[in-house]
Enzyme design. Structure first.
Site, PDB file in Angstrom:
ATOM      1  N   GLY A 109       0.896  -1.154   0.048  1.00 38.53           N
ATOM      2  CA  GLY A 109       0.052  -0.044   0.041  1.00 38.53           C
ATOM      3  C   GLY A 109       0.732   1.388  -0.169  1.00 38.53           C
ATOM      4  N   SER A 110       2.114   1.234  -0.662  1.00 36.49           N
ATOM      5  CA  SER A 110       2.847   2.596  -0.495  1.00 36.49           C
ATOM      6  C   SER A 110       2.355   3.576  -1.712  1.00 36.49           C
ATOM      7  CB  SER A 110       4.368   2.056  -0.749  1.00 36.49           C
ATOM      8  OG  SER A 110       4.509   1.744  -2.195  1.00 36.49           O
ATOM      9  N   ASN A 111       1.643   3.043  -2.695  1.00 35.27           N
ATOM     10  CA  ASN A 111       1.048   3.733  -3.717  1.00 35.27           C
ATOM     11  C   ASN A 111      -0.245   4.413  -3.110  1.00 35.27           C
ATOM     12  OD1 ASN A 111       2.429   3.981  -6.408  1.00 35.27           O
ATOM     13  ND2 ASN A 111       2.640   2.011  -5.610  1.00 35.27           N
ATOM     14  N   ARG A 134      -5.447  -9.183  -8.497  1.00 37.14           N
ATOM     15  CA  ARG A 134      -6.669  -9.961  -9.038  1.00 37.14           C
ATOM     16  C   ARG A 134      -6.904  -9.336 -10.432  1.00 37.14           C
ATOM     17  NH1 ARG A 134     -10.748 -13.343  -7.491  1.00 37.14           N
ATOM     18  NH2 ARG A 134     -10.046 -13.315  -5.430  1.00 37.14           N
ATOM     19  N   HIS A 153       2.392   0.226 -13.289  1.00 40.23           N
ATOM     20  CA  HIS A 153       3.213  -1.170 -13.510  1.00 40.23           C
ATOM     21  C   HIS A 153       4.630  -0.609 -13.319  1.00 40.23           C
ATOM     22  CE1 HIS A 153       3.942  -4.919 -14.790  1.00 40.23           C
ATOM     23  NE2 HIS A 153       5.013  -4.344 -15.568  1.00 40.23           N
TER      24      HIS A 153
HETATM   25  C1  GRF Z   1       3.875  -1.266  -7.089  1.00 41.23           C
HETATM   26  O1  GRF Z   1       5.232  -1.687  -7.653  1.00 41.23           O
HETATM   27  C2  GRF Z   1       2.843  -1.209  -8.623  1.00 41.23           C
HETATM   28  O2  GRF Z   1       3.784  -0.719  -9.654  1.00 41.23           O
HETATM   29  C3  GRF Z   1       2.645  -2.672  -8.815  1.00 41.23           C
HETATM   30  O3  GRF Z   1       2.504  -3.086  -7.375  1.00 41.23           O
HETATM   31  C4  GRF Z   1       3.376  -2.489  -6.629  1.00 41.23           C
HETATM   32  C5  GRF Z   1       2.308  -2.061  -5.306  1.00 41.23           C
HETATM   33  O4  GRF Z   1       3.389  -1.390  -4.538  1.00 41.23           O
HETATM   34  N1  GRF Z   1       1.345  -2.770  -9.658  1.00 41.23           N
HETATM   35  P1  GRF Z   1       2.455  -0.825  -3.256  1.00 41.23           P
HETATM   36  O5  GRF Z   1       1.574  -1.956  -2.575  1.00 41.23           O
HETATM   37  O6  GRF Z   1       1.738   0.136  -3.501  1.00 41.23           O
HETATM   38  O7  GRF Z   1       3.659  -0.565  -2.093  1.00 41.23           O
END
Ligand code: GRF
Length: 202
Positions: free
Chosen positions: A13-15, A92, A110
Site C-alpha cells: 500500500g505504498s502507492n 486479481r 506498473h
Molecule cells: C507497485 O510496484 C505497482 O507498480 C505494482 O504493484 C506495486 C504495489 O506496491 N502494480 P504498493 O503496494 O503500492 O507498495
C-alpha cells in the site's frame, strides 16, 4: 463537489499512502472514498484504517459464483458514486464485466516501461534481464493484463552499482510521484481514450 475515487490494492500500500498524502497536501483534488482489498492480511488495510478510509474486503469464496461476486462489487462501486478506479498493486485480474462497467475509468500502475516486462515481477525481471533503462507506466485498463492506453511513463536508469533493492526503491519513488499526477489528469478530463475524453460521469 469532490469526485469519489476507489483504490484497489492487495499488498503493502505504498502507492495508496502516496495518493492519500497527495489529497491531504492538496496536490490532488478528490475524495478517496474506498479501498477495495482482496487480501485480509494486506498491510494496506491498516494504512486505510489509520487514514480513516472505508475498506471493502472482497473475498471471492463468500459468493456463489464469480459473476455474483463481481456484480456485487460493481453495485457497491456505483452506489458509492465512484468516478475512477485506481489499481495500486491489486493482484486479481479484473473481469470483462467490471472493465465494461467502468470502461475507460480504471487505471493501473506498473513498475516497468510497458509493453516490456509485464507481470507480477517486473522490477526483478528487468533487473535480471540486464536492461539499462526501465521505469514506471500508468495506463488505462482494458481486458488484457498490463495493457491499455498509456497515460504517463517515466524512465529509471539501472546503474552499474544497483542492487535489486536499490532499484526497487527508486522505482517506488517515481511511482509515488507519477500516480497522483496521472489520477489528477484523469479527473480533470485530460486523458483521451480512442477519441473519447475520460470525463467523470455527470
Ligand atoms: C507497485 O510496484 C505497482 O507498480 C505494482 O504493484 C506495486 C504495489 O506496491 N502494480 P504498493 O503496494 O503500492 O507498495
Amino acid at each position: 463537489m469532490k469526485k469519489n475515487i476507489a483504490i484497489f490494492a492487495s499488498g503493502n500500500g505504498s502507492n495508496f499512502v502516496a495518493l492519500v498524502k497527495a489529497v491531504k497536501q492538496r496536490r490532488l483534488d478528490c475524495r478517496i472514498s474506498l479501498l477495495v482489498c482482496d487480501n485480509p492480511h494486506a498491510p494496506v488495510l491498516e494504512k486505510a484504517r489509520k487514514a480513516g478510509i472505508e475498506t471493502l474486503l472482497v473475498e471471492r469464496p463468500a459468493f456463489a459464483s464469480r459473476r455474483a461476486f463481481e456484480e456485487a462489487v460493481i453495485r457497491y462501486l456505483k452506489a458509492a458514486d465512484i468516478k475512477l478506479i485506481v489499481l495500486a498493486g491489486f493482484m486479481r485480474v479484473l473481469s470483462p464485466l467490471l472493465v465494461n462497467a467502468f470502461r475507460g475509468k480504471i487505471i493501473n500502475i506498473h513498475p516497468a516501461l510497458l509493453p516490456a516486462f509485464k507481470g507480477a515481477h517486473a522490477i526483478a525481471d528487468a533487473f535480471h534481464y540486464g536492461v539499462k533503462i526501465t521505469g514506471v507506466t500508468v495506463h488505462v485498463v482494458d481486458e488484457e493484463v498490463d495493457h491499455g492506453p498509456i497515460i504517463l511513463q517515466e524512465a529509471v536508469p539501472i546503474k552499474p552499482a544497483d542492487t535489486l533493492a536499490s532499484l526497487e526503491k527508486r522505482i517506488h519513488q517515481v511511482e509515488h510521484r507519477l500516480y497522483p499526477r496521472a489520477v489528477r489528469l484523469c479527473l480533470e478530463g485530460k486523458v483521451k481514450v480512442a477519441g473519447r475524453t475520460l470525463k467523470p460521469r455527470s
